[in-house]
Design an enzyme around this catalytic site. Sequence first.
Site, PDB file in Angstrom:
ATOM      1  N   GLY A 108      60.354  49.965  94.869  1.00 28.68           N
ATOM      2  CA  GLY A 108      60.647  48.836  93.857  1.00 28.68           C
ATOM      3  C   GLY A 108      60.052  47.614  94.463  1.00 28.68           C
ATOM      4  O   GLY A 108      60.661  46.575  94.932  1.00 28.68           O
ATOM      5  N   THR A 140      58.442  50.160  85.952  1.00 24.97           N
ATOM      6  CA  THR A 140      57.835  49.557  84.599  1.00 24.97           C
ATOM      7  C   THR A 140      56.714  48.415  84.943  1.00 24.97           C
ATOM      8  O   THR A 140      56.000  48.081  84.136  1.00 24.97           O
ATOM      9  CB  THR A 140      58.978  48.950  83.805  1.00 24.97           C
ATOM     10  OG1 THR A 140      59.559  47.762  84.613  1.00 24.97           O
ATOM     11  CG2 THR A 140      59.950  50.148  83.464  1.00 24.97           C
ATOM     12  N   LEU A 195      64.209  56.161  89.530  1.00 30.27           N
ATOM     13  CA  LEU A 195      65.073  56.806  90.340  1.00 30.27           C
ATOM     14  C   LEU A 195      66.269  57.479  89.256  1.00 30.27           C
ATOM     15  O   LEU A 195      67.280  58.058  89.778  1.00 30.27           O
ATOM     16  CB  LEU A 195      65.716  56.183  91.328  1.00 30.27           C
ATOM     17  CG  LEU A 195      64.695  55.551  92.369  1.00 30.27           C
ATOM     18  CD1 LEU A 195      65.362  54.478  93.072  1.00 30.27           C
ATOM     19  CD2 LEU A 195      64.706  56.704  93.225  1.00 30.27           C
ATOM     20  N   SER A 206      73.730  44.894 100.297  1.00 25.33           N
ATOM     21  CA  SER A 206      74.224  43.338  99.727  1.00 25.33           C
ATOM     22  C   SER A 206      75.617  43.239 100.300  1.00 25.33           C
ATOM     23  O   SER A 206      76.549  43.934 100.537  1.00 25.33           O
ATOM     24  CB  SER A 206      74.148  43.566  98.175  1.00 25.33           C
ATOM     25  OG  SER A 206      74.955  42.247  97.767  1.00 25.33           O
ATOM     26  N   TYR A 222      77.769  48.045  90.804  1.00 25.88           N
ATOM     27  CA  TYR A 222      76.790  47.453  91.904  1.00 25.88           C
ATOM     28  C   TYR A 222      77.325  47.348  93.080  1.00 25.88           C
ATOM     29  O   TYR A 222      76.894  47.913  93.977  1.00 25.88           O
ATOM     30  CB  TYR A 222      76.045  46.182  91.471  1.00 25.88           C
ATOM     31  CG  TYR A 222      75.207  45.434  92.234  1.00 25.88           C
ATOM     32  CD1 TYR A 222      73.833  45.834  92.117  1.00 25.88           C
ATOM     33  CD2 TYR A 222      75.406  44.580  93.103  1.00 25.88           C
ATOM     34  CE1 TYR A 222      72.888  45.342  93.135  1.00 25.88           C
ATOM     35  CE2 TYR A 222      74.731  44.068  94.078  1.00 25.88           C
ATOM     36  CZ  TYR A 222      73.277  44.573  93.839  1.00 25.88           C
ATOM     37  OH  TYR A 222      72.444  43.816  94.900  1.00 25.88           O
ATOM     38  N   SER A 223      78.833  46.909  93.220  1.00 27.19           N
ATOM     39  CA  SER A 223      79.386  46.320  94.376  1.00 27.19           C
ATOM     40  C   SER A 223      79.562  47.822  95.090  1.00 27.19           C
ATOM     41  O   SER A 223      79.534  48.105  96.341  1.00 27.19           O
ATOM     42  CB  SER A 223      80.402  45.584  94.190  1.00 27.19           C
ATOM     43  OG  SER A 223      80.127  44.411  93.771  1.00 27.19           O
ATOM     44  N   LYS A 282      76.382  49.400  96.413  1.00 29.93           N
ATOM     45  CA  LYS A 282      76.174  48.798  97.777  1.00 29.93           C
ATOM     46  C   LYS A 282      76.907  49.247  98.841  1.00 29.93           C
ATOM     47  O   LYS A 282      76.600  49.080 100.027  1.00 29.93           O
ATOM     48  CB  LYS A 282      75.928  47.314  97.485  1.00 29.93           C
ATOM     49  CG  LYS A 282      74.847  46.829  96.664  1.00 29.93           C
ATOM     50  CD  LYS A 282      73.545  47.645  97.129  1.00 29.93           C
ATOM     51  CE  LYS A 282      72.286  47.048  96.297  1.00 29.93           C
ATOM     52  NZ  LYS A 282      70.978  47.737  96.747  1.00 29.93           N
TER      53      LYS A 282
END
Length: 242
Positions: A14, A40, A66, A141, A155-156, A159
Amino acid sequence: MPGDNMIKIAIVTGCAKGIGKQIALTLASNNYDIIGTYNTSLELMEELKQQIEVKGVSFTYFKLDLLEDSSIDLFCNEINKKYKNIDILINNAALSLDNDFVSKTFVEFSNVLKVNLIGPFILTQKLYKKLNNGIIINISSTDGINTYNEFNIDYSASKAGLINLTKSLSLILKNTKVYAICPNFVNTESVRDMNIDYLNSELIRINQKKLIEPVEVANKVLDLTLNDYESGSIIVMEDSCE
């Protein structure tokens, strides 16, 4: 790691923009050939190639999705076939699909975990033999620790899982150092595109005075390659040091 003129090899997933781009540039400035991945942003990778190769090192890039097993397999097969040894694997690629608890879909939640947690695991599993005496750095994060909010539950969770994965891999991979870096809000394109009032309210909520610059994260990556940290270390970056 690089303190001399020997060129080493780093994979940065990324890396078309944001944190990944800066990590690639910083490592390239310190005698690393870069293997970068994108999903992309092909045009941005061409631009990055020019920026990196003027530093006297090489930049090879691959498309890597991924979310697709076949894409991961193709990438790892190419790396295992073409390279004898990899010095660093930076698991940086990430996906965020913020949504409230009631509206969050199965596809959203599962896709975020696939990219942010399962992807780094599979890449490590398929490439670790090339990383003998090398380093794996997972970009996590503080949302995986204590700055999570009601809109980024997936997301949390991903991570937090990446932090745990880092610690588990540090026990499994005896000849590879494994670290995680956990920054607060970083001054990237995605953060700058956020609603400014929401961003400011979040910065106040988590007591972050200033956005962390991508170069600060990249410099921490470099620091981990230059100094002897204990494998499994979790590096928290709560505020800009500039």
